[in-house]
Design an enzyme around this catalytic site. Sequence first.
Site, PDB file in Angstrom:
ATOM      1  N   PRO A 142       0.793  -1.246   0.000  1.00 42.94           N
ATOM      2  CA  PRO A 142       0.000   0.000   0.000  1.00 42.94           C
ATOM      3  C   PRO A 142       0.821   1.289   0.000  1.00 42.94           C
ATOM      4  O   PRO A 142       0.326   2.327  -0.436  1.00 42.94           O
ATOM      5  CB  PRO A 142      -0.810  -0.111   1.303  1.00 42.94           C
ATOM      6  CG  PRO A 142       0.013  -0.980   2.199  1.00 42.94           C
ATOM      7  CD  PRO A 142       0.639  -1.982   1.272  1.00 42.94           C
ATOM      8  N   ARG A 143       2.062   1.238   0.506  1.00 48.28           N
ATOM      9  CA  ARG A 143       2.856   2.476   0.538  1.00 48.28           C
ATOM     10  C   ARG A 143       3.666   2.669  -0.746  1.00 48.28           C
ATOM     11  O   ARG A 143       4.332   3.679  -0.923  1.00 48.28           O
ATOM     12  CB  ARG A 143       3.806   2.480   1.744  1.00 48.28           C
ATOM     13  CG  ARG A 143       3.125   2.683   3.085  1.00 48.28           C
ATOM     14  CD  ARG A 143       4.111   2.568   4.230  1.00 48.28           C
ATOM     15  NE  ARG A 143       4.764   1.262   4.267  1.00 48.28           N
ATOM     16  CZ  ARG A 143       6.004   1.024   3.899  1.00 48.28           C
ATOM     17  NH1 ARG A 143       6.786   2.005   3.505  1.00 48.28           N
ATOM     18  NH2 ARG A 143       6.496  -0.204   3.951  1.00 48.28           N
ATOM     19  N   THR A 160       2.315  -7.036  -9.993  1.00 48.07           N
ATOM     20  CA  THR A 160       3.745  -7.178  -9.724  1.00 48.07           C
ATOM     21  C   THR A 160       4.404  -7.938 -10.867  1.00 48.07           C
ATOM     22  O   THR A 160       3.848  -8.919 -11.362  1.00 48.07           O
ATOM     23  CB  THR A 160       3.924  -7.949  -8.390  1.00 48.07           C
ATOM     24  OG1 THR A 160       3.205  -7.226  -7.398  1.00 48.07           O
ATOM     25  CG2 THR A 160       5.386  -8.055  -8.001  1.00 48.07           C
ATOM     26  N   PRO A 197       1.265  -7.877 -16.923  1.00 52.52           N
ATOM     27  CA  PRO A 197       2.520  -7.128 -16.858  1.00 52.52           C
ATOM     28  C   PRO A 197       2.306  -5.630 -17.057  1.00 52.52           C
ATOM     29  O   PRO A 197       3.141  -4.831 -16.645  1.00 52.52           O
ATOM     30  CB  PRO A 197       3.343  -7.696 -18.024  1.00 52.52           C
ATOM     31  CG  PRO A 197       2.676  -8.958 -18.438  1.00 52.52           C
ATOM     32  CD  PRO A 197       1.236  -8.849 -18.030  1.00 52.52           C
ATOM     33  N   ASN A 198       1.189  -5.250 -17.717  1.00 52.02           N
ATOM     34  CA  ASN A 198       0.951  -3.824 -17.922  1.00 52.02           C
ATOM     35  C   ASN A 198      -0.550  -3.549 -17.962  1.00 52.02           C
ATOM     36  O   ASN A 198      -1.267  -4.137 -18.757  1.00 52.02           O
ATOM     37  CB  ASN A 198       1.612  -3.356 -19.223  1.00 52.02           C
ATOM     38  CG  ASN A 198       1.880  -1.875 -19.203  1.00 52.02           C
ATOM     39  OD1 ASN A 198       1.011  -1.096 -18.813  1.00 52.02           O
ATOM     40  ND2 ASN A 198       3.067  -1.473 -19.593  1.00 52.02           N
ATOM     41  N   PHE A 199      -0.999  -2.664 -17.076  1.00 54.76           N
ATOM     42  CA  PHE A 199      -2.429  -2.363 -16.988  1.00 54.76           C
ATOM     43  C   PHE A 199      -2.828  -1.129 -17.807  1.00 54.76           C
ATOM     44  O   PHE A 199      -3.988  -0.740 -17.789  1.00 54.76           O
ATOM     45  CB  PHE A 199      -2.837  -2.134 -15.528  1.00 54.76           C
ATOM     46  CG  PHE A 199      -3.002  -3.403 -14.743  1.00 54.76           C
ATOM     47  CD1 PHE A 199      -4.040  -4.275 -15.004  1.00 54.76           C
ATOM     48  CD2 PHE A 199      -2.102  -3.744 -13.747  1.00 54.76           C
ATOM     49  CE1 PHE A 199      -4.198  -5.453 -14.290  1.00 54.76           C
ATOM     50  CE2 PHE A 199      -2.247  -4.918 -13.019  1.00 54.76           C
ATOM     51  CZ  PHE A 199      -3.301  -5.775 -13.294  1.00 54.76           C
ATOM     52  N   HIS A 255      12.458   2.335 -17.763  1.00 52.94           N
ATOM     53  CA  HIS A 255      11.719   2.481 -16.498  1.00 52.94           C
ATOM     54  C   HIS A 255      12.533   3.307 -15.508  1.00 52.94           C
ATOM     55  O   HIS A 255      13.753   3.440 -15.650  1.00 52.94           O
ATOM     56  CB  HIS A 255      11.427   1.108 -15.886  1.00 52.94           C
ATOM     57  CG  HIS A 255      10.272   0.391 -16.555  1.00 52.94           C
ATOM     58  ND1 HIS A 255      10.433  -0.316 -17.718  1.00 52.94           N
ATOM     59  CD2 HIS A 255       8.958   0.307 -16.223  1.00 52.94           C
ATOM     60  CE1 HIS A 255       9.251  -0.823 -18.081  1.00 52.94           C
ATOM     61  NE2 HIS A 255       8.343  -0.462 -17.192  1.00 52.94           N
ATOM     62  N   LYS A 276      13.033   0.217 -10.213  1.00 53.73           N
ATOM     63  CA  LYS A 276      12.509  -1.077 -10.670  1.00 53.73           C
ATOM     64  C   LYS A 276      13.527  -2.185 -10.401  1.00 53.73           C
ATOM     65  O   LYS A 276      14.704  -2.053 -10.721  1.00 53.73           O
ATOM     66  CB  LYS A 276      12.177  -0.990 -12.165  1.00 53.73           C
ATOM     67  CG  LYS A 276      11.505  -2.238 -12.711  1.00 53.73           C
ATOM     68  CD  LYS A 276      10.922  -1.989 -14.096  1.00 53.73           C
ATOM     69  CE  LYS A 276      10.353  -3.258 -14.714  1.00 53.73           C
ATOM     70  NZ  LYS A 276       9.275  -3.850 -13.915  1.00 53.73           N
TER      71      LYS A 276
HETATM   72  P1  NAP Z   1       7.456   0.246  -5.034  1.00 56.60           P
HETATM   73  O1  NAP Z   1       7.120   1.708  -5.047  1.00 56.60           O
HETATM   74  O2  NAP Z   1       8.851  -0.158  -4.662  1.00 56.60           O
HETATM   75  O3  NAP Z   1       6.410  -0.493  -4.075  1.00 56.60           O
HETATM   76  C1  NAP Z   1       6.525  -1.803  -3.638  1.00 56.60           C
HETATM   77  C2  NAP Z   1       5.941  -1.868  -2.244  1.00 56.60           C
HETATM   78  O4  NAP Z   1       5.862  -3.228  -1.821  1.00 56.60           O
HETATM   79  C3  NAP Z   1       6.788  -1.134  -1.191  1.00 56.60           C
HETATM   80  O5  NAP Z   1       5.971  -0.237  -0.456  1.00 56.60           O
HETATM   81  C4  NAP Z   1       7.290  -2.274  -0.292  1.00 56.60           C
HETATM   82  O6  NAP Z   1       7.463  -1.892   1.050  1.00 56.60           O
HETATM   83  C5  NAP Z   1       6.147  -3.258  -0.431  1.00 56.60           C
HETATM   84  N1  NAP Z   1       6.489  -4.592   0.043  1.00 56.60           N
HETATM   85  C6  NAP Z   1       7.677  -5.247  -0.005  1.00 56.60           C
HETATM   86  N2  NAP Z   1       7.576  -6.447   0.589  1.00 56.60           N
HETATM   87  C7  NAP Z   1       6.298  -6.550   1.016  1.00 56.60           C
HETATM   88  C8  NAP Z   1       5.583  -7.555   1.744  1.00 56.60           C
HETATM   89  N3  NAP Z   1       6.149  -8.697   2.137  1.00 56.60           N
HETATM   90  N4  NAP Z   1       4.274  -7.322   2.025  1.00 56.60           N
HETATM   91  C9  NAP Z   1       3.669  -6.178   1.646  1.00 56.60           C
HETATM   92  N5  NAP Z   1       4.309  -5.182   0.985  1.00 56.60           N
HETATM   93  C10 NAP Z   1       5.607  -5.377   0.671  1.00 56.60           C
HETATM   94  O7  NAP Z   1       7.168  -0.402  -6.471  1.00 56.60           O
HETATM   95  P2  NAP Z   1       6.050   0.000  -7.536  1.00 56.60           P
HETATM   96  O8  NAP Z   1       6.605   0.945  -8.522  1.00 56.60           O
HETATM   97  O9  NAP Z   1       4.798   0.329  -6.827  1.00 56.60           O
HETATM   98  O10 NAP Z   1       5.877  -1.394  -8.308  1.00 56.60           O
HETATM   99  C11 NAP Z   1       5.425  -2.561  -7.647  1.00 56.60           C
HETATM  100  C12 NAP Z   1       5.412  -3.714  -8.652  1.00 56.60           C
HETATM  101  O11 NAP Z   1       4.461  -3.433  -9.697  1.00 56.60           O
HETATM  102  C13 NAP Z   1       6.751  -3.930  -9.367  1.00 56.60           C
HETATM  103  O12 NAP Z   1       6.949  -5.306  -9.587  1.00 56.60           O
HETATM  104  C14 NAP Z   1       6.549  -3.208 -10.705  1.00 56.60           C
HETATM  105  O13 NAP Z   1       7.370  -3.714 -11.729  1.00 56.60           O
HETATM  106  C15 NAP Z   1       5.096  -3.522 -10.957  1.00 56.60           C
HETATM  107  N6  NAP Z   1       4.391  -2.594 -11.862  1.00 56.60           N
HETATM  108  C16 NAP Z   1       3.409  -3.154 -12.609  1.00 56.60           C
HETATM  109  C17 NAP Z   1       2.648  -2.358 -13.436  1.00 56.60           C
HETATM  110  C18 NAP Z   1       1.548  -2.996 -14.233  1.00 56.60           C
HETATM  111  O14 NAP Z   1       0.859  -2.280 -14.987  1.00 56.60           O
HETATM  112  N7  NAP Z   1       1.338  -4.294 -14.122  1.00 56.60           N
HETATM  113  C19 NAP Z   1       2.898  -0.980 -13.511  1.00 56.60           C
HETATM  114  C20 NAP Z   1       3.897  -0.437 -12.722  1.00 56.60           C
HETATM  115  C21 NAP Z   1       4.638  -1.248 -11.880  1.00 56.60           C
HETATM  116  P3  NAP Z   1       8.982  -1.514   1.582  1.00 56.60           P
HETATM  117  O15 NAP Z   1       9.366  -0.329   0.806  1.00 56.60           O
HETATM  118  O16 NAP Z   1       8.809  -1.303   3.037  1.00 56.60           O
HETATM  119  O17 NAP Z   1       9.814  -2.720   1.249  1.00 56.60           O
END
Ligand code: NAP
Length: 268
Positions: free
Chosen positions: A13-14, A102, A128-130, A157, A161
Site C-alpha cells: 500500500p505504501r 507485480t 505485466p501492464n495495466f 523504467h 525497478k
Molecule cells: P514500489 O514503489 O517499490 O512499491 C513496492 C511496495 O511493496 C513497497 O511499499 C514495499 O514496502 C512493499 N512490500 C515489499 N515487501 C512486502 C511484503 N512482504 N508485504 C507487503 N508489501 C511489501 O514499487 P512499484 O513501482 O509500486 O511497483 C510494484 C510492482 O508493480 C513492481 O513489480 C513493478 O514492476 C510492478 N508494476 C506493474 C505495473 C503494471 O501495470 N502491471 C505498472 C507499474 C509497476 P517496503 O518499501 O517497506 O519494502
Amino acid sequence: MSEQPIQIIVAGPRGKMGSETIRMISETDHFQLAAVVDSKNGGKRVADLQGLPKLDAAVYEDLQQCIDESNADVLIDFTTPEVGKDHAKIAVKHRLRAVIGTSGFTENDVRELSKLAEQNDTGIIIAPNFAIGAVLMMKFSKLAAKYFPAVEIIEQHHDGKLDAPSGTAVKTAEMMAEVREAKKQGHPDESESLEGARGAEMAGMRIHSVRLPGLVAHQEVIFGGDSETLKIRHDSIHRKSFMSGVKLAVETVVGLNVLVYGLDEILE
Ligand code: NAP
C-alpha cells in the site's frame, strides 16, 4: 456486478502503484478497501499511513492472517517479484481471487499458478501492464511482427525497478514470437566486445532495458525492413495510466475461475 461493493485487499500500500490503487479504490463507488498487507506497520490503520487516503481499514504484515480476518473478495498485489509470487499462491490456495500487477513472473510461474487456479477453482489475472495504450502497443507490435521479423525492443523504467527486462517487454516478445518468422536478430557472426552490448535475447529478438530517474514506464518496439523502419512507442507518464486497467481486472476477476495472463485477454 453485485450490489455490495467489491471488498479488496491491497498488498504494497505504501508503494508507488499500491498507493495509486488505494486512491482509485477510494474514488470508486463499487469498490471498498477491506485491508492492506504492508511489509511493516502491522496493527495500524490505513489512515495512520502517511500519504494515503484516510480510510479505516486494518494493516497486516501477513497475507494469510489478513485473508483469515477480513472478508475480502479480491487481492490486488503491487509488491516485489518474490513477494508477489508468494502472495499469488497464498491467495489462490485460499480461493481468494487475485489481480497481480507485480512483475517478474516467468512462463513457468504462470503455468504453475494456472494449474493451482484450476485445482482451487479460483480466478487470477496477472498483467505485466495495466495501461490500455501499452496493451495496444503490444497488439500493434504483434501485427507488425508478421511483416517485419527484424525487431528489437527498448524498454525504459524508473531506476527503482527491481527486475529486468520488464514484464511488458517479455510479454511483447512472446506475442510477437507467435506470428514472427524464426530469426536471430543481428548479424549471424556478430560478437560483443563489451558483455551485454546487444541486450538480452528472447526467441531471437533483442531486449534492451534502460533504468533512469525521471522515467515512469516506456517502451519502443523498432522494426527494420527494406529501406524502412517502423517504431511503435508507448509512454506511461503517470501511474494513473494503469488504473482503468486495474479497475477492469478487478471487475472481471470476480467472475473468473481460471488464470488469465495479460490485460489483452480481457479487453475484448
Ligand atoms: P514500489 O514503489 O517499490 O512499491 C513496492 C511496495 O511493496 C513497497 O511499499 C514495499 O514496502 C512493499 N512490500 C515489499 N515487501 C512486502 C511484503 N512482504 N508485504 C507487503 N508489501 C511489501 O514499487 P512499484 O513501482 O509500486 O511497483 C510494484 C510492482 O508493480 C513492481 O513489480 C513493478 O514492476 C510492478 N508494476 C506493474 C505495473 C503494471 O501495470 N502491471 C505498472 C507499474 C509497476 P517496503 O518499501 O517497506 O519494502
